[in-house]
Design a protein around this motif. Structure first.
Motif: not given
Length: 493
Positions: A204-210
């Motif tokens: 449910g959490d949002v993680v941002i990656l390159e």
């Protein structure tokens, strides 16, 4: 075979199944000739319709990743496309294992981190001949003679105090000023990423990656079941205009970035962009993981100060690994954070292993003297720059004009972009026949399936083998591109 379905991320369930299976094939989790769960079993495991799984398997067959045998099942296709003798000759006595669910979506490094080939261009590792092996051996012998009791003692969960003090001084030289109470010794940076992920993110959490990014980080965040969003890079690093658009639509909990000589592209994030990224994190109460595996290995000019050096309110968790640039066998890294963020990561470390082995921490201490470590880094920079320049020279002379690459200002890697119709994992199969390995670019993408890139690590092999390996790889690429021009039935598109 674990596939985590995210039902509200904008990607169809069929496509998610397809990408997950491709990930597991390319990472080696699913081996050539291995039998997949039946359509009925997989649909039950994922709680999706039979038709959805049928469509996914059909698409994977069309892309030449799978094949079906009537009455036997669905199998991973062999690289030579030979399905006549695949798998069926040997009795499948362990089929029952398919009924045991796992929670490992992928592990790209499981396949590419070992060194099976004569010319190993796959892993970002430094040639052992360039590391202080003799001095490490002497340090170990001296340590035993001086105090053999450390072998019968547990180390502190947070890490040896002497090592943390030495790392505090070392980090200050990089612009990261912290207290030893805010430093945690880890089993390399990989464990640092894992501790942060298991502490702060979950389904449910949002993680941002390159995009692309370090495959080991993708593996960890996939295992947590998070929703991964990606931001492409330009010549200054992460595209903050696109990041802002994601902030406007979502509320990310964490951003993972490699500002110094990015893995795999080699891009160096500008100071202006580092400051702006920190401001965005502060405004949205978002954590930043700043991974810095080789910021000391620069070839032209010193990189900007770390993002952590500007962090006043504890938004940045900084990771510094020593494994790649000093002693891979010791697997030592350090994590710098503050406040309750640090305390919670420390608790995760205690749950994981109660502390990094004391012996490996003690061995490294003599090499963290400023004069010694700087001399070693200068030698690395000099030697690796020669190898980088050699690799670039060969590519310029011999590589087909349809292939492009970035010139890294530091780090250990070259990032090559092939024509879009070339599948890098099939190029790898041809390279393996010549005793050459590299990392297919698909391993570095978490959402997109871009399979026309190659990461070459020029740091592990000698100049002689580097010349042979890149020359041969250029010949392979030239042959593939020529076959495309001569025939539209090439197996590479």
């Amino acid at each position: 075979m674990h596939i985590y379905i995210q039902r509200n991320n904008g990607i169809s369930i069929t496509r998610q199944i397809v990408l997950a299976v491709i990930d597991q094939i390319l990472s080696g989790f699913l081996q050539e000739g291995e039998k997949l769960p039946s359509v009925r079993v997989l649909s039950k495991q994922l709680n999706v319709s039979l038709l959805t799984v049928v469509k996914a398997y059909r698409e994977l067959e069309q892309q030449n990743f799978l094949y079906s045998v009537q009455g036997s099942g669905t199998f991973v296709r062999k690289k030579n496309n030979d399905i006549e003798t695949a798998c069926i000759e040997e009795p499948l006595t362990q089929d029952w294992q398919l009924s045991v669910p796992d929670y490992l979506p992928r592990s790209q490094l499981a396949q590419f981190h070992h060194v099976p080939q004569k010319i190993h261009l796959a892993s970002s590792m430094v040639d052992p001949e360039l590391l202080p092996n003799r001095h490490l051996k002497t340090a170990f012998e001296h340590l035993i003679q001086e105090d053999g009791t450390f072998l019968s003692r547990y180390g502190h969960t947070q890490g040896d105090q002497q090592l943390r003090l030495a790392m505090q001084q070392y980090l200050s030289g990089l612009g990261v000023y912290t207290q030893i109470e805010n430093l945690l010794v880890t089993n390399g940076s990989q464990q640092g990423i894992d501790l942060i992920a298991r502490t702060f993110v979950g389904p449910g959490d949002v993680v941002i990656l390159e995009a692309p990014t370090y495959p080991g980080a993708i593996d960890i965040f996939r295992n947590r079941g998070v929703t991964i969003l990606t931001v492409p890079l330009d010549q200054e690093g992460m595209r903050l205009d696109i990041l802002q658009q994601l902030f406007d639509k979502h509320h990310p909990k964490l951003i993972y970035t490699i500002p110094n000589f990015h893995n795999p592209t080699g891009v160096l994030m500008s100071h202006k962009r580092r400051r702006k990224l920190l401001e965005m994190a502060q405004n949205t109460q978002t954590l930043i993981i700043e991974d810095d595996p080789w910021g000391e290995i620069y070839y032209d000019q010193h990189p900007p100060a770390p993002i952590k050096s500007m962090d006043e309110y504890g938004h940045v968790i900084y990771l510094k690994g020593l494994s790649k640039i000093l002693a891979p066998g010791c697997r030592i890294g350090v994590l710098s954070a503050s406040g309750s963020i640090f305390k919670r990561v420390l608790a995760a470390k205690a749950n994981a292993d109660l502390g990094t082995p004391l012996v490996t921490q003690k061995i490294l201490l003599p090499f963290l003297e400023p004069s010694i470590v700087e001399s070693h880094m200068q030698n690395l920079r000099t030697t690796l720059k020669i190898r980088r320049d050699l690799a670039l020279e060969i590519l310029s002379e011999r590589c087909p004009k349809e292939v492009s690459w970035m010139v890294p200002q530091g780090g250990l890697n070259l990032w090559l972009s092939l024509p879009e119709w070339v599948q890098s994992h099939l190029v790898l199969a041809e390279a393996n026949k010549k005793g050459i390995s590299f990392l297919p670019g698909s391993s570095c993408f978490s959402v997109e399936h871009e399979n026309h890139h190659i990461r070459l690590s020029f740091s592990f092999v000698s100049q002689e083998l580097l010349r042979e390996g890149i020359t041969t790889l250029c010949e392979i690429l030239a042959g593939i591109i020529l076959s495309r021009k001569n025939s539209h039935s090439s197996p590479y598109f």
